[in-house]
Design a protein around this motif. Structure first.
Motif, PDB file in Angstrom:
ATOM      1  N   TYR A  50       1.017  -1.225  -0.003  1.00 11.99           N
ATOM      2  CA  TYR A  50       0.025   0.127  -0.023  1.00 11.99           C
ATOM      3  C   TYR A  50       0.916   1.327  -0.020  1.00 11.99           C
ATOM      4  CZ  TYR A  50      -4.215   2.858   1.281  1.00 11.99           C
ATOM      5  OH  TYR A  50      -4.880   4.064   1.163  1.00 11.99           O
TER       6      TYR A  50
ATOM      7  N   HIS B  81      -1.218   2.151  10.405  1.00 18.80           N
ATOM      8  CA  HIS B  81      -0.734   1.117   9.484  1.00 18.80           C
ATOM      9  C   HIS B  81      -1.045  -0.389   9.782  1.00 18.80           C
ATOM     10  CE1 HIS B  81       2.325   1.165  12.446  1.00 18.80           C
ATOM     11  NE2 HIS B  81       2.783  -0.312  12.218  1.00 18.80           N
TER      12      HIS B  81
ATOM     13  N   GLU C 230      -3.280  -2.519   6.696  1.00 21.86           N
ATOM     14  CA  GLU C 230      -2.507  -3.876   6.072  1.00 21.86           C
ATOM     15  C   GLU C 230      -3.511  -4.813   6.446  1.00 21.86           C
ATOM     16  OE1 GLU C 230       1.243  -3.885   8.513  1.00 21.86           O
ATOM     17  OE2 GLU C 230       1.938  -2.128   7.002  1.00 21.86           O
TER      18      GLU C 230
ATOM     19  N   VAL D 102       1.306  -8.401   2.910  1.00 21.73           N
ATOM     20  CA  VAL D 102       0.892  -7.142   2.541  1.00 21.73           C
ATOM     21  C   VAL D 102       2.040  -6.367   3.582  1.00 21.73           C
ATOM     22  CG1 VAL D 102      -0.857  -5.301   3.124  1.00 21.73           C
ATOM     23  CG2 VAL D 102      -1.533  -7.591   2.373  1.00 21.73           C
ATOM     24  N   THR D 103       2.417  -5.334   2.865  1.00 26.02           N
ATOM     25  CA  THR D 103       3.154  -4.270   3.548  1.00 26.02           C
ATOM     26  C   THR D 103       2.426  -2.810   3.383  1.00 26.02           C
ATOM     27  OG1 THR D 103       4.995  -2.976   4.365  1.00 26.02           O
ATOM     28  CG2 THR D 103       4.602  -3.918   2.021  1.00 26.02           C
ATOM     29  N   SER D 104       2.901  -1.855   3.895  1.00 30.69           N
ATOM     30  CA  SER D 104       2.514  -0.495   3.591  1.00 30.69           C
ATOM     31  C   SER D 104       3.499   0.492   3.718  1.00 30.69           C
ATOM     32  CB  SER D 104       1.291   0.057   4.603  1.00 30.69           C
ATOM     33  OG  SER D 104       1.758   0.233   5.770  1.00 30.69           O
TER      34      SER D 104
ATOM     35  N   LEU E  45       4.340  -8.882   9.231  1.00 31.20           N
ATOM     36  CA  LEU E  45       3.675  -8.217   8.043  1.00 31.20           C
ATOM     37  C   LEU E  45       2.429  -9.165   8.108  1.00 31.20           C
ATOM     38  CD1 LEU E  45       6.552  -8.414   5.234  1.00 31.20           C
ATOM     39  CD2 LEU E  45       5.549  -6.429   6.440  1.00 31.20           C
TER      40      LEU E  45
END
Length: 276
Positions: A95, A109, A113, A129-131, A274
């Protein structure tokens, strides 16, 4: 009448086997023009070093001006974007709008996520998923950073909000320079060649790292290495931290030249969370 020249099929480069290619998903603001250039360039350098290939697949969420209303609206579209980009069967989703997440309040966050991971899983295509917001604070933590100075393109109130968010994650923000550019397209047109001089204006006494661009839209890749070489402490950006976490999620060790020590392979990513 012109015609295409004849050529032998042997002159065409053979495609890499599917097993040697990884698909990476991005969720970016509709006005973003930088993340889809800087990340592929970083991963192109990784391919040069390792032979492994990466492709990038984006979903876009409407956002033109960097203000609280548009940022809130963009975050509200995260789940739909995650489902759309997961259709490409990506292995990881990033993201890529740091301030959109941080503007939602402390620890945002983590929730962002989780929303993205849930949407991808419910679409039948789960992915790590990361941001960029989460990547920045987790990367600083994994590097053992305590004190940091930053450059942002945002207006001063949003810059202070980013500072407060980072402080809330346990870091001391020694200094922050706000370039005060509200239009996101204009942020993407900022010249990275100006960043070394801007960085010289930061208070850096006792800092453990400098965040040269706390924004994935502000171009910075061309300046990271030279600023790090000049000031003698690690220099990272929202984009390089996001790349670092993508590598971690994939189990790939970065081996990138000319983008700062973070992506050179000298900073092993410590165990951390994560969303999956």
């Amino acid at each position: 009448m012109s015609s295409l020249p004849d050529f032998a099929l042997s002159e065409c480069p053979a495609p890499a086997p599917a097993a040697d290619t990884t698909r990476v998903g991005l969720i970016v603001p509709s006005s973003n023009t930088t993340m889809e250039t800087e990340l592929p360039e970083l991963f192109r350098r990784q391919t040069e070093a390792t032979g492994h290939r990466y492709t990038f697949h984006s979903a876009r969420a409407g956002m033109r001006r960097v203000n609280p209303e548009e940022l809130r609206a963009m975050v509200g579209k995260a789940a739909d974007c995650a489902a759309a980009v997961s259709d490409a069967d990506v292995e990881v989703i990033a993201y890529a709008c740091l301030v959109a997440v941080m503007a939602q309040g402390p620890g945002a966050h983590i929730q962002a996520e989780a929303v993205i991971a849930k949407a991808a899983a419910e679409n039948g295509r789960p992915a790590a998923v990361t941001s960029s917001a989460g990547a920045l604070v987790r990367t600083l933590r994994s590097m053992g950073v305590r004190r940091v100075s930053m450059v942002t393109p945002y207006m001063r109130p949003l810059t202070q909000m980013v500072c407060d968010y980072v402080t809330g994650e346990g870091f001391e923000v020694v200094d922050a320079i706000a370039l005060e550019v509200a239009d996101n397209l204009a942020v993407g047109r900022l010249n990275p060649e100006n960043l070394p001089e801007i960085a010289r204006g930061l208070k850096r006494n006792g800092v453990d790292a400098v965040v040269l661009s706390a924004c994935v839209q502000m171009p910075s890749l061309a300046a990271v290495q030279c600023v790090e070489d000049e000031i003698g402490v690690p220099v990272i950006t929202a984009a390089t931290a996001t790349a670092f976490e993508i590598f971690f999620a994939l189990g790939h060790r970065p081996a990138i030249k000319g983008a700062g020590s973070l992506l050179s392979g000298v900073w092993p990513r410590q165990a951390g969370s994560l969303a999956v």
